[in-house]
Enzyme design. Structure first.
Site, short mmCIF file in Angstrom:
data_model
loop_
_atom_site.label_atom_id
_atom_site.label_comp_id
_atom_site.label_asym_id
_atom_site.label_seq_id
_atom_site.Cartn_x
_atom_site.Cartn_y
_atom_site.Cartn_z
N SER A 93 0.92 -1.11 0.07
CA SER A 93 0.05 0.22 0.15
C SER A 93 0.87 1.33 0.03
O SER A 93 1.94 1.28 0.66
CB SER A 93 -0.99 -0.01 1.34
OG SER A 93 -1.58 1.08 1.27
N HIS A 107 -2.33 7.35 -4.61
CA HIS A 107 -2.48 6.08 -3.67
C HIS A 107 -2.66 4.83 -4.42
O HIS A 107 -3.23 4.69 -5.75
CB HIS A 107 -3.97 6.38 -2.95
CG HIS A 107 -4.26 4.84 -2.31
ND1 HIS A 107 -5.29 4.27 -3.05
CD2 HIS A 107 -3.97 4.19 -1.25
CE1 HIS A 107 -5.61 3.00 -2.46
NE2 HIS A 107 -4.94 2.95 -1.23
N GLY A 260 -3.69 -4.21 13.47
CA GLY A 260 -2.14 -3.94 12.53
C GLY A 260 -1.26 -3.01 13.36
O GLY A 260 -1.81 -2.32 14.31
#
Length: 301
Positions: A93, A107, A260
């Site tokens: 990511s 992104h 996470g």
């Protein structure tokens, strides 16, 4: 439907992360910080972060490979039949926030998810995409970005790009603002057909096309002269980015629900941002043009 090869996907994702970071370091001139981390519940990752660079005010390129015994709610919201299964997720990511207001934010995400249950075949799917969020619109940039997205999907049929473009326009939309986050790109999820090899190839092509989609735009705009007005508008529009990531984005919600690493999940946030009450751009201004011409889904290619 063939079985997923997690080893091959992990190898590709790590190579992709390294390739993107190396190219961005060439553009910026400063190195990324590399932060290896472990997740107590299983797995870990590598977060590459650049703050206060020459070009990038903040940039993050993160690899993660995590697993658990029971699927988080964010992953089963649209697949309730998978609740309670063991799971494994991996992906890259990326979010880049250039300092220059004329250079757009971008992104990218490419990921694979596997849900497992004893006595049954693993259920896998790929997801991801890339999108562009300009603060000042340039038609040539929009056309270039969308054309490269189209090129990434062209080998897999003419129907994929229109489908994934529309999906992107729908997903990256702030309903509470009644406006898109940016000018879109491509987005896909739940990709497992016709087989693992094809789905994986689509994911690879999307990842492989990112640098050619974005770096020419960044290099074209990163040295454009700007003043306080442009900077102020950039910080205001960055607020929309924060709102989307914290309120809507599935990846952020999944990362937090699955325990996470918070620093890695939230490194997509811009370093500086502004909010104003009921602000509107001056009619006829470049800021107004962003809303009138660019923040409206259209076929750029």
């Amino acid at each position: 439907m063939s079985s997923p090869d997690a080893t091959a996907v992990r190898k590709y994702l790590l190579e992709l992360q390294g390739r993107i970071v190396a190219r961005l370091e060439q553009v910026d001139g400063k190195p990324f910080r590399r932060d290896n981390w472990d997740r107590p519940q299983g797995g870990g990752g590598i977060s590459c972060i650049l703050e206060e660079g020459n070009v990038l005010e903040r940039g993050g390129v993160a690899f993660s490979h995590v697993m658990g015994d029971s699927m988080p709610a964010a992953a089963t919201a649209h697949r309730p039949e998978l609740a309670g299964r063991r799971w494994e997720a991996m992906g890259v990511s990326l979010v880049l926030h250039p300092r220059n207001p004329y250079a757009p934010t971008t992104h990218v995400n490419v990921r694979m998810f596997v849900a497992m249950k004893d006595g049954e075949k693993p259920v896998f799917w790929f997801g991801g995409g890339m999108d562009l969020t300009p603060y000042y619109g340039f038609e040539e940039d929009a056309v270039h970005f969308h054309r490269t997205c189209q090129d990434a999907l062209a080998p897999f049929g003419d129907d994929l790009h229109p489908k994934y473009k529309k999906w992107c326009d729908t997903y990256f939309y702030l309903k509470h603002r009644n406006e898109p986050r940016g000018i879109g790109g491509i987005f896909f999820d739940d990709l497992c057909a016709p087989d693992f090899a094809t789905a994986f190839a689509i994911q690879q092509s999307v990842g492989d096309h990112f640098l050619s989609a974005y770096v020419p735009i960044l290099e074209r705009r990163m040295n454009t002269p700007y003043g306080e007005r442009e900077r102020d508008f950039q910080l205001y529009r960055r607020g929309r980015y924060v709102e989307f990531n914290l309120v809507i984005d599935r990846g952020t919600i999944f990362g937090l629900q699955s325990n996470g690493r918070t620093e890695s999940i939230l490194m997509s946030m811009p370093p500086l941002v502004k909010w104003r009450y009921d602000w509107h751009p001056q009619p006829g201004s470049a800021e107004a043009e962003l809303y009138e011409k660019f923040l409206k889904p259209k076929d750029w290619v």
